[in-house]
Enzyme design. Structure first.
Site, short mmCIF file in Angstrom:
data_model
loop_
_atom_site.label_atom_id
_atom_site.label_comp_id
_atom_site.label_asym_id
_atom_site.label_seq_id
_atom_site.Cartn_x
_atom_site.Cartn_y
_atom_site.Cartn_z
N ASP A 18 0.85 -1.18 0.00
CA ASP A 18 0.00 0.00 0.00
C ASP A 18 0.90 1.24 0.00
OD1 ASP A 18 0.96 0.04 2.66
OD2 ASP A 18 -0.76 -1.14 3.30
N ASP A 56 1.43 4.99 1.60
CA ASP A 56 1.03 5.89 2.69
C ASP A 56 1.54 7.29 2.41
OD1 ASP A 56 -0.11 3.76 4.13
OD2 ASP A 56 1.86 3.18 4.89
N ASP A 90 9.96 3.53 13.01
CA ASP A 90 10.68 2.43 13.66
C ASP A 90 12.08 2.19 13.09
OD1 ASP A 90 9.45 1.47 11.36
OD2 ASP A 90 8.35 -0.15 12.35
P1 ATP Z 1 3.94 -3.04 5.05
O1 ATP Z 1 2.78 -2.13 4.75
O2 ATP Z 1 4.67 -3.55 3.88
O3 ATP Z 1 3.60 -4.08 6.04
P2 ATP Z 1 5.03 -0.67 6.24
O4 ATP Z 1 6.44 -0.32 6.60
O5 ATP Z 1 4.37 0.18 5.22
O6 ATP Z 1 5.05 -2.19 5.82
P3 ATP Z 1 2.88 0.04 7.95
O7 ATP Z 1 2.38 -0.71 9.15
O8 ATP Z 1 2.02 0.20 6.77
O9 ATP Z 1 4.22 -0.70 7.57
O10 ATP Z 1 3.36 1.45 8.48
C1 ATP Z 1 3.73 2.51 7.62
C2 ATP Z 1 4.92 3.24 8.21
O11 ATP Z 1 4.59 3.77 9.49
C3 ATP Z 1 6.15 2.37 8.45
O12 ATP Z 1 6.93 2.24 7.30
C4 ATP Z 1 6.85 3.12 9.56
O13 ATP Z 1 7.55 4.22 9.04
C5 ATP Z 1 5.70 3.67 10.38
N1 ATP Z 1 5.32 2.74 11.46
C6 ATP Z 1 4.39 1.78 11.42
N2 ATP Z 1 4.29 1.12 12.57
C7 ATP Z 1 5.19 1.69 13.40
C8 ATP Z 1 5.57 1.46 14.75
N3 ATP Z 1 5.00 0.49 15.47
N4 ATP Z 1 6.52 2.26 15.27
C9 ATP Z 1 7.09 3.24 14.55
N5 ATP Z 1 6.79 3.48 13.28
C10 ATP Z 1 5.85 2.73 12.70
MG MG Z 2 2.37 0.06 4.62
#
Ligand code: ATP
Ligand code: MG
Length: 481
Positions: free
Chosen positions: A88, A90, A172
């Protein structure tokens, strides 16, 4: 309760609080900065513009047009840079959620702990998050209940808004803190994430232990991204996990259920599982499965789990659907079976009753770690119950069983059990043959079965015995009810 400390302040030892209009560079004065703002031009990062998401771009352009800062951020940029397909896209913006909400007709504010805006385009949802920072950074945030941490450091509320740089540093991992600037197609990096992607490392931003205490789910995210990207977890990022893993008990089981699906439906479930075991995480989410793996008795517990995970990975590669119910049914099959064996030994009760009791206990325990919604726990029970019914194939039972909505999943579990080394006398092969057979062949398969089925009462007249089929339709005595 103590208020959220300033995130940048935790990252770099800072002398004076950051004030509005003052850049982080100025505020950090003479102190060593591990990284500054680095802008990577398109010619260098090479992300193909056509791989960006049209709707996410629309959201960013609309925010920019209205005078706000806005970027594509996080996992999508990481994935584009590593040649993966983003799940996705963001958006991160300087606009407050309510402000952004007004710009998009089809948008909805969600979340309390972490307020977000969802902008809908048909079936696609673009998540828009306002830049976050520490509570004490901005006078505008003072006096409100925007950010909160528990005594142990757990973040309870994270709605303290800040600047782009502060937003980067509260994310993170460094590889998740990259921003794509649509105004000039550059990538903006405050945490050395671009280099970490090149070096293939998952590195926590700031002090790993403190960041895991703020949100223990980050431990699961570390192994998930390491498995997905085939990156190493940088030693200082990996080191505290073993000891801090039990902090996951403080996380809401509903959130951990969602995480469990992300872990095992990522297409890299086998690697995720091995990393979870290595870092003491598997037993936190699946205490009963971990105990069965340690004490398998005569059951091929870990083999079945690994086969189920490999199967899931294969299906995802083939873009086939995977259901959480099947995954959990496989994961908890032997814990349930072992409990059922105990119940049968301790009490005289029919196997089906023992199965129902064992299923209740095992699911009841599991939901304390990961809250399996009822729409999945009901099918799990059905898949298990069918394991008792699949050996019973007399008359038209086999045809009727095939009409059961959970038949396919139950047959798949049966296959997995036998392929993992459980001796069911070739029962899964019988079912494979039966499904592939035409009606004449089915009759013949079933006739052989009739002979193999144990009779409830001795019949008055015995039929002449027939030869057993090669496919072996012996039923497992344990499975009879
Ligand atoms: P994917 O969507 O592929 O699982 P993602 O990195 O995009 O991985 P998301 O959960 O969609 O993960 O979160 C988007 C962004 O928000 C992350 O890339 C990170 O920068 C931030 N983020 C998400 N969860 C956390 C957390 N628990 N602590 C700190 N930052 C976070
Ligand atoms: Mg994501």
């Amino acid at each position: 309760m103590k208020f959220l400390s300033n995130i940048a302040g935790r990252f770099f030892k800072r002398k004076a609080p950051l004030t509005d209009g003052q850049s982080a560079d100025q505020a950090f004065g003479g102190e060593t900065r591990p990284h500054g703002k680095v802008v990577i031009p398109e010619a260098e990062h090479g992300i193909d513009r056509r791989r960006l998401d049209e709707n996410a771009n629309k959201v960013v352009y609309r925010l920019l047009d209205d005078g706000h800062e806005a970027y594509l951020v996080g996992g999508c940029i990481r994935d584009l840079l590593t040649g993966q397909r983003p799940k996705d896209f963001d958006v991160a913006t300087g606009a407050h959620p309510e402000m952004a909400h007004e710009l998009f007709r089809r948008s909805r504010l969600i979340g309390r702990r972490f307020k977000l805006l969802h902008v809908r385009f048909g079936r696609e949802v673009i998540e828009v998050a306002t830049f976050r920072a520490g509570h004490d950074t901005h006078p505008a945030n003072e006096g409100g209940d925007h950010g909160r941490q528990s005594e142990s450091g757990l973040i309870l509320r994270d709605n303290v808004y800040g600047t782009l740089e502060e937003d980067a540093l509260r994310r993170d991992f460094t590889v998740n803190a990259l921003y794509y600037d649509l105004a000039n197609h550059s990538v903006v990096d405050f945490a050395n994430g671009y280099q970490d992607i090149k070096d293939k490392v998952i590195r926590m931003i700031g002090d790993p232990e403190e960041r895991y205490r703020e949100d223990p789910v980050r431990m699961l995210r570390a192994v998930r991204f390491a498995a997905k990207l085939e990156f190493d977890i940088e030693p200082a990022t990996a080191a505290p996990i073993d000891e801090l893993a039990p902090l996951l008990r403080d996380i809401a089981p509903a959130r951990l259920f969602d995480e469990s699906l992300k872990l095992f439906q990522s297409g890299h479930a086998e690697r995720v599982y091995r990393l979870m075991q290595q870092h003491n995480l598997f037993g936190q989410l699946f205490p009963q499965a971990a105990a069965s793996i340690r004490n398998p008795g005569n059951y091929p517990v870990e083999e079945l789990l690994l086969n189920a995970l490999r199967n899931t990975d294969r299906r995802i590669r083939q873009r086939k659907s995977v259901t959480p119910a099947f995954l959990y049914a496989a994961l908890l099959w032997y814990p349930m079976q072992q409990r059922m064996d105990q119940l049968l030994k301790q009490n005289r009760m029919p196997p089906l009753q023992a199965l129902h009791e064992a299923a209740n206990e095992v699911i009841g325990q599991q939901v304390r770690s990961t809250a399996i919604p009822r729409r999945f726990s009901t099918p799990i029970r059905e898949i298990w119950e069918l394991q008792l019914r699949l050996p019973r194939r007399q008359g038209n039972r086999a045809e009727r069983l095939m009409e059961h909505p959970r038949f396919r999943a139950a047959y798949d579990l049966l296959l997995l059990r036998e392929n993992s080394g459980e001796d069911l006398g070739g029962l899964s092969q019988w079912w494979t043959d039966f499904q592939n057979a035409n009606s004449v062949d089915r009759d013949s398969l079933q006739q052989h079965t009739d002979d193999d089925e144990p009779k409830r009462k001795p019949r008055r007249r015995r039929r002449p015995s027939r030869k057993r089929s090669n496919s072996g339709s012996q039923s497992n005595p344990e499975q009879q009810d």
